[in-house]
Motif scaffolding. Structure first.
Motif, PDB file in Angstrom:
ATOM      1  N   ALA A 167      26.386  80.205  46.695  1.00 52.99           N
ATOM      2  CA  ALA A 167      27.662  80.492  46.321  1.00 52.99           C
ATOM      3  C   ALA A 167      27.177  81.884  45.313  1.00 52.99           C
ATOM      4  CB  ALA A 167      28.139  79.479  45.278  1.00 52.99           C
ATOM      5  N   LEU A 168      26.093  82.028  44.796  1.00 50.86           N
ATOM      6  CA  LEU A 168      25.949  83.117  44.202  1.00 50.86           C
ATOM      7  C   LEU A 168      25.894  84.388  45.355  1.00 50.86           C
ATOM      8  CD1 LEU A 168      23.044  83.789  41.447  1.00 50.86           C
ATOM      9  CD2 LEU A 168      23.479  85.217  43.184  1.00 50.86           C
ATOM     10  N   LEU A 169      24.933  84.283  46.430  1.00 53.08           N
ATOM     11  CA  LEU A 169      24.914  85.163  47.267  1.00 53.08           C
ATOM     12  C   LEU A 169      26.264  85.552  47.951  1.00 53.08           C
ATOM     13  CD1 LEU A 169      21.623  84.160  49.517  1.00 53.08           C
ATOM     14  CD2 LEU A 169      21.858  85.953  47.351  1.00 53.08           C
ATOM     15  N   GLU A 170      27.182  84.573  48.138  1.00 55.22           N
ATOM     16  CA  GLU A 170      28.513  84.737  48.709  1.00 55.22           C
ATOM     17  C   GLU A 170      29.269  85.480  47.599  1.00 55.22           C
ATOM     18  OE1 GLU A 170      30.745  81.372  49.785  1.00 55.22           O
ATOM     19  OE2 GLU A 170      32.206  82.499  50.962  1.00 55.22           O
ATOM     20  N   ARG A 171      29.308  85.374  46.505  1.00 56.43           N
ATOM     21  CA  ARG A 171      29.911  85.803  45.498  1.00 56.43           C
ATOM     22  C   ARG A 171      29.543  87.272  45.231  1.00 56.43           C
ATOM     23  NH1 ARG A 171      33.747  82.943  41.806  1.00 56.43           N
ATOM     24  NH2 ARG A 171      34.675  84.865  41.104  1.00 56.43           N
ATOM     25  N   SER A 172      28.347  87.770  45.615  1.00 58.21           N
ATOM     26  CA  SER A 172      28.076  89.129  45.461  1.00 58.21           C
ATOM     27  C   SER A 172      28.251  89.604  46.644  1.00 58.21           C
ATOM     28  CB  SER A 172      26.371  89.339  45.340  1.00 58.21           C
ATOM     29  OG  SER A 172      25.867  90.543  45.403  1.00 58.21           O
ATOM     30  N   THR A 173      28.307  89.132  48.007  1.00 58.25           N
ATOM     31  CA  THR A 173      28.128  90.209  49.320  1.00 58.25           C
ATOM     32  C   THR A 173      29.421  89.392  50.299  1.00 58.25           C
ATOM     33  OG1 THR A 173      26.933  88.060  50.443  1.00 58.25           O
ATOM     34  CG2 THR A 173      25.644  89.954  49.323  1.00 58.25           C
ATOM     35  N   VAL A 214      29.190  87.020  52.210  1.00 55.59           N
ATOM     36  CA  VAL A 214      28.576  86.493  53.274  1.00 55.59           C
ATOM     37  C   VAL A 214      27.985  85.111  53.017  1.00 55.59           C
ATOM     38  CG1 VAL A 214      26.635  86.621  55.111  1.00 55.59           C
ATOM     39  CG2 VAL A 214      27.622  88.786  54.268  1.00 55.59           C
ATOM     40  N   THR A 215      28.471  84.131  53.855  1.00 61.71           N
ATOM     41  CA  THR A 215      28.156  82.869  53.818  1.00 61.71           C
ATOM     42  C   THR A 215      27.347  82.527  55.238  1.00 61.71           C
ATOM     43  OG1 THR A 215      28.520  80.414  53.112  1.00 61.71           O
ATOM     44  CG2 THR A 215      30.277  81.691  54.368  1.00 61.71           C
ATOM     45  N   GLY A 216      27.026  81.326  55.374  1.00 57.68           N
ATOM     46  CA  GLY A 216      26.497  80.986  56.834  1.00 57.68           C
ATOM     47  C   GLY A 216      26.237  79.473  56.957  1.00 57.68           C
ATOM     48  N   PRO A 217      25.994  79.185  58.162  1.00 60.90           N
ATOM     49  CA  PRO A 217      25.670  77.843  58.518  1.00 60.90           C
ATOM     50  C   PRO A 217      24.440  77.206  57.951  1.00 60.90           C
ATOM     51  CG  PRO A 217      24.906  78.883  60.486  1.00 60.90           C
ATOM     52  CD  PRO A 217      25.628  80.031  59.182  1.00 60.90           C
ATOM     53  N   SER A 218      24.508  75.786  57.651  1.00 62.00           N
ATOM     54  CA  SER A 218      23.404  75.128  57.042  1.00 62.00           C
ATOM     55  C   SER A 218      22.662  74.159  58.131  1.00 62.00           C
ATOM     56  CB  SER A 218      23.568  74.283  55.919  1.00 62.00           C
ATOM     57  OG  SER A 218      24.587  73.461  56.118  1.00 62.00           O
TER      58      SER A 218
END
Ligand SMILES: [Mg+2]
Length: 285
Positions: free
Chosen positions: A191-197, A199-203
């Protein structure tokens, strides 16, 4: 030795599954996929009924497989822990989210390099599988449950994501239960990475179909003979929701009676703990 007092919840009787329905799920099960924390132990303490449950499973001619989403530890650490509880297990009987990720990335992103935001054991697992885990110009970013996270790693990961590299989450859990509460897990870091960029991805761990398919291949089990047992609705139980595999929720860990009243994860059965399953495994219908 409970996270919450389900025994005295006024709605307990409304969420527990009738015994005959639980028995039907057990009768159809060839292999149990057992979660660990909150299901067979809590923190460092094995539940008093766990060994009797495993004995009953074996006596009923069924088998089990351990599966944990926790990508912060090496499999050997879990095997040692199980052995310490008097439950010797081989590497074949223990699978984790990291195994699913390495299998999928090894096939679908063959020959590419990774930037792994993870513990030393996760990076070593990638290296052992022949995937470069620390390329600052990597083809993709992998995020695990990194209890050794640094700000520098976050910056490198975000730079790569902004440059268009895809992100893969080894597991998507938001929190990891520890004695005394919870600590942030990979899903919260994502969630932190997505907030910054953006970008999200599959798990790859529970509750993904990728994980279920991996377990089916590794066990050779028919999907309808597989039953997931765990304490967390959005991973252990959700994996079986739209599948032929089934699920049994135990209340000995994270999920509460109140959670059961509002969830859409649709467990096939809800029981207090593994202890409730022991007498039902002894009876064949
Ligand atoms: Mg659990």
């Amino acid at each position: 030795m409970k996270i919450h007092d389900y025994e005295n919840h006024p709605q307990l009787a409304n969420v527990l599954t009738p015994v005959d329905e639980v028995r039907t799920v057990l009768d159809g099960t060839a292999c149990f996929v057992l979660d660990m924390d909150g299901t067979i132990y809590l923190g460092a303490t094995l539940f008093p009924f766990t060994l009797d449950f495993l004995t009953a499973v074996r006596a009923a001619g069924k088998r089990w497989l351990w599966f944990t989403n926790n990508s912060s530890r090496a499999p050997e650490e879990y095997l040692e822990r199980l052995a310490g509880f008097g439950i010797p297990a081989s590497r074949d009987e223990f699978l984790m989210s990291t195994d699913v990720a390495l299998d999928w990335l090894g096939r679908e992103r063959a020959g590419e390099t990774a930037y792994v935001v993870g513990t030393p054991s996760l990076r070593e697992a990638f290296a052992a599988a022949g995937i470069v885990p620390d390329d600052p110009e990597a083809d993709y970013v992998v995020l695990g449950f990194d209890t050794t996270l640094t700000y520098a790693k976050l910056v490198t990961a975000c730079d790569l994501l902004r440059a268009g590299r895809p992100l893969y989450l080894v597991n998507m859990d938001y929190n990891c239960p520890v004695e005394g509460g919870f600590i942030p897990d990979a899903g919260s870091l994502a969630a932190l990475l997505e907030r910054s960029t953006g970008v999200t991805g599959p798990s790859f761990g529970k509750p993904t179909r990728t994980c279920l398919d991996f377990i089916l291949r590794r066990t050779g089990c028919r999907e309808s003979g597989l039953t997931f047992v765990g304490d967390r609705l959005y991973t252990d139980i959700a994996i079986a929701r739209d599948a032929e595999a089934r699920s049994i929720l135990v209340l000995s860990g994270e999920a509460t009676v109140a959670d059961c009243l509002t969830t859409d994860a649709a467990p096939d059965a809800v029981v207090r703990s593994l202890a409730d399953l022991i007498p039902l495994l002894g009876v064949t219908s």
